[in-house]
Write a protein that holds these residues in place. Structure first.
Motif, PDB file in Angstrom:
ATOM      1  N   GLY A   1      -6.171   7.400   0.036  1.00  0.00           N
ATOM      2  CA  GLY A   1      -6.610   6.367  -0.899  1.00  0.00           C
ATOM      3  C   GLY A   1      -7.050   6.878  -2.250  1.00  0.00           C
ATOM      4  O   GLY A   1      -7.222   6.098  -3.185  1.00  0.00           O
TER       5      GLY A   1
ATOM      6  N   TYR B   1       0.862  -1.195   0.000  1.00  0.00           N
ATOM      7  CA  TYR B   1       0.000   0.000   0.000  1.00  0.00           C
ATOM      8  C   TYR B   1       0.892   1.237   0.000  1.00  0.00           C
ATOM      9  O   TYR B   1       1.828   1.356   0.788  1.00  0.00           O
TER      10      TYR B   1
ATOM     11  N   SER C   1      -3.760   5.851  -5.018  1.00  0.00           N
ATOM     12  CA  SER C   1      -3.038   4.893  -4.181  1.00  0.00           C
ATOM     13  C   SER C   1      -2.700   3.622  -4.941  1.00  0.00           C
ATOM     14  O   SER C   1      -3.393   3.230  -5.880  1.00  0.00           O
TER      15      SER C   1
ATOM     16  N   ASP D   1      -9.687   4.243   3.212  1.00  0.00           N
ATOM     17  CA  ASP D   1      -8.246   4.371   3.379  1.00  0.00           C
ATOM     18  C   ASP D   1      -7.851   4.375   4.856  1.00  0.00           C
ATOM     19  O   ASP D   1      -6.844   3.773   5.250  1.00  0.00           O
TER      20      ASP D   1
END
Length: 269
Positions: free
Chosen positions: A123, A106, A126, A148
């Motif tokens: 997010g 991530y 991402s 997120d």
């Protein structure tokens, strides 16, 4: 042209798919992805541009969006990683791509209001791995909104300890993208309407602001973009945002302050 066969590009947008398609096309301008997917209400799209696959989807709320992002993407990912974008975030510098990004499960732009390494991250633009999407199917990791925060705060410890997932270090995340932190140099991408003046030539920005639905400019993001445009002396562009907020009948303190600042800037010439 940058080849990224490990990366699937995707956007989930069931409100303004035309804006989402524009963001996807910006990403595709300098990059070849494994696949490009737009999850949307297909009744709102007459035809997808070449290279973009439409996936039918209807979402009734922002909470439902988060649940889909956490639990619904896995069946569509056939590469090692997924690049998630939104209409207001996309690739700006393909040359800033670092193959080391793929070493992580991530990466998102650091949050400005979270200290240390746990600030990673936003997010809206991402990078997520197949391993992450698989781990998120665990019933012991219930979805929550916003998605997120669910990944990077609520379940981060378990994702790291039980599944061995790797979140990018803050410095690498800042090289990957920016949101509400000042970028120190070129980044692969960005997120946030309030950053459009940083990534878009002024004539193009003015054309976009003139055609955006008024509702897209009523929130804090629209306010912050307008405030910076006034500060930079780009008053005609700022006026388009003020006009949209007036058409919506907005009389909150922020909108009145924008109107006053714009009037003062025009008077000073």
């Amino acid at each position: 042209m940058l080849d990224l066969p490990e990366l699937t590009l995707c956007c989930v947008d069931t409100r303004e798919p035309a804006l989402a398609l524009a963001a996807l096309q910006r990403c595709m301008a300098g990059i070849r992805f494994a696949r490009v997917l737009l999850f949307t209400d297909t009744a709102l799209v007459s035809e997808a541009p070449p290279g973009i696959e439409l996936v039918p989807l209807r979402i009734a709320s922002v909470a439902a969006y988060s649940e889909f992002m956490l639990r619904g993407l896995l069946p569509y990912l056939h590469s090692s990683h997924l690049l998630v974008v939104q209409w207001d975030g996309y690739v700006t510098s393909p040359g800033a791509w670092d193959p080391a990004f793929l070493h992580y499960d991530y990466i998102g732009a650091p949050w400005h209001d979270v200290a240390g390494e746990r600030a990673v991250g936003n997010g809206g633009f991402s990078l997520r791995s197949l391993r992450l999407l698989q781990a998120l199917q665990d019933p012991a990791l219930p979805p929550s909104h916003p998605e997120d925060l669910c990944i990077c705060q609520v379940h981060r410890d378990r994702l790291e300890q039980q599944y061995g997932l790797r979140f990018a270090p803050r410095a690498m995340a800042a090289h990957f993208a920016f949101e509400r932190t000042e970028p120190s140099g070129p980044t692969f991408g960005f997120h946030g309407l309030f950053n459009f003046d940083r990534v878009m030539p002024l004539p193009e920005l003015q054309r976009l602001l003139a055609t955006l639905p008024d509702a897209m400019l009523q929130g804090l993001d629209g306010h912050d973009l307008c405030a910076r445009l006034i500060h930079r002396g780009q008053l005609d562009a700022a006026a388009l945002i003020v006009a949209a907020r007036r058409r919506l009948g907005m009389s909150d303190r922020r909108t009145w302050r924008l109107r006053a600042r714009l009037a003062w800037a025009r008077w000073r010439g």
